[in-house]
Design an enzyme around this catalytic site. Structure first.
Site, short mmCIF file in Angstrom:
data_model
loop_
_atom_site.label_atom_id
_atom_site.label_comp_id
_atom_site.label_asym_id
_atom_site.label_seq_id
_atom_site.Cartn_x
_atom_site.Cartn_y
_atom_site.Cartn_z
N GLY A 176 12.04 10.30 52.08
CA GLY A 176 11.25 11.48 52.36
C GLY A 176 10.61 11.68 50.94
O GLY A 176 10.79 11.09 49.85
N THR A 223 10.87 14.43 48.97
CA THR A 223 11.73 15.07 47.93
C THR A 223 12.76 13.86 47.22
O THR A 223 12.64 13.79 46.12
CB THR A 223 12.70 16.31 48.58
OG1 THR A 223 12.02 16.95 49.66
CG2 THR A 223 13.20 16.98 47.65
N GLU A 270 20.14 7.02 57.43
CA GLU A 270 20.56 8.00 56.45
C GLU A 270 22.14 8.55 56.83
O GLU A 270 22.79 8.84 56.14
CB GLU A 270 19.68 9.26 56.71
CG GLU A 270 18.35 9.20 55.82
CD GLU A 270 17.20 10.21 56.23
OE1 GLU A 270 16.29 10.27 55.67
OE2 GLU A 270 17.35 10.99 57.22
C1 5RP Z 1 13.97 11.71 56.71
C2 5RP Z 1 14.29 12.93 56.25
C3 5RP Z 1 13.87 13.81 55.19
O1 5RP Z 1 15.20 13.82 54.36
C4 5RP Z 1 13.61 14.99 55.79
O2 5RP Z 1 12.48 14.78 56.58
C5 5RP Z 1 12.95 16.07 54.45
O3 5RP Z 1 11.58 15.14 54.19
P1 5RP Z 1 10.85 15.72 52.86
O4 5RP Z 1 11.72 15.41 51.69
O5 5RP Z 1 9.57 15.07 52.82
O6 5RP Z 1 10.54 17.28 53.04
O7 5RP Z 1 15.46 13.27 57.05
O8 5RP Z 1 14.18 11.07 57.79
#
Ligand code: 5RP
Length: 236
Positions: free
Chosen positions: A30, A32, A108
């Site tokens: 993702g 972040t 994950e």
């Molecule tokens: C991917 C995830 C990500 O960690 C979640 O969607 C958060 O994403 P971002 O950091 O882009 O907001 O679970 O499967």
């Protein structure tokens, strides 16, 4: 005022402070986590960290890590992960999560379950009183089972939407499965819901991460909060 992306970066950089030389690090997926992956790689290049290997949770993260010169390994050689840094879509007061917005929920969860410590990094918009407030639950199903699982989910109140790409074709996960983004409204008992979903053969995995996060780092305007798990570790 900081942008949402700047807040994500602040949370990521704080989490990377917990990475020590010699560690096996789980690399989430993702926007972040991307900041964290690049930060670890930069510290390695600068010689401030050494002897780090990463286990990525998606092809997307694998690519980012390799482009940044972060060495990667797999479970064939390393079955235990010291620390994983990953993002989330929603975080409740017990540090239970909805994940899977990026479609990487299966890998994950595998990585989280193999990790001694799971640090979740979010900006403050991800905090909710109850899971399901802003985000439908991502549920990964094998293509063969799509319609029967859809019926099952609808049968106990879920509103199901097949995840698609921008061109309207079905989104495929790294395992070539489908995702049913299922809105149950606010989830009153996530453990009960997880148990129901875990029983279905066609459901490979769901985005309820219960009892897995050990730490949540929340970046908000002006401050970064570090929350740690106090309740018993019930896995879901
Ligand atoms: C991917 C995830 C990500 O960690 C979640 O969607 C958060 O994403 P971002 O950091 O882009 O907001 O679970 O499967």
């Amino acid at each position: 005022m900081a942008t949402q992306d700047e807040l994500k970066q602040r949370a990521a950089f704080r989490a990377v402070e917990f990475v020590e030389s010699g560690m096996v690090v789980g690399l989430g997926t993702g926007s972040t986590t991307e900041h964290a992956v690049k930060r670890i790689a930069a510290l390695l290049t600068a010689g401030e960290l050494n002897n780090i290997v990463g286990i990525p949770t998606s092809i997307r993260t694998e690519k980012i890590a390799l482009e940044s010169n972060l060495p990667l390994v797999g479970f064939d050689t390393h079955q235990e992960i010291d620390l994983t840094i990953d993002g989330a879509d929603e975080v409740d007061p017990e540090l239970n999560l909805i994940k899977g917005g990026g479609g990487a929920l299966l890998r994950e969860k595998v990585v989280a379950q193999a990790s001694r410590r799971n640090i979740i990094i979010v900006d403050e918009t991800k905090l909710v009183a109850q899971l399901g407030t802003n985000w439908a639950l991502p549920i990964e199903v094998i293509p063969f089972a799509r319609c029967t699982e859809e019926k099952f989910l609808t049968g106990f109140g879920g509103t199901v939407r097949l995840r698609t790409n921008d061109d309207g074709t079905p989104y495929r996960t790294d395992q070539n499965n489908l995702i049913l983004d299922t809105n149950f409204g606010k989830i009153v008992d996530p453990y009960n819901l997880a148990a129901k979903l875990n029983e279905r053969a066609g459901i490979v995995e769901h985005g309820l991460f219960l009892g897995l996060a050990t730490d949540v780092i929340v970046a908000g305007e002006g401050e970064i909060k570090h929350l740690t798990r106090t309740s018993p570790n019930r896995k879901g």
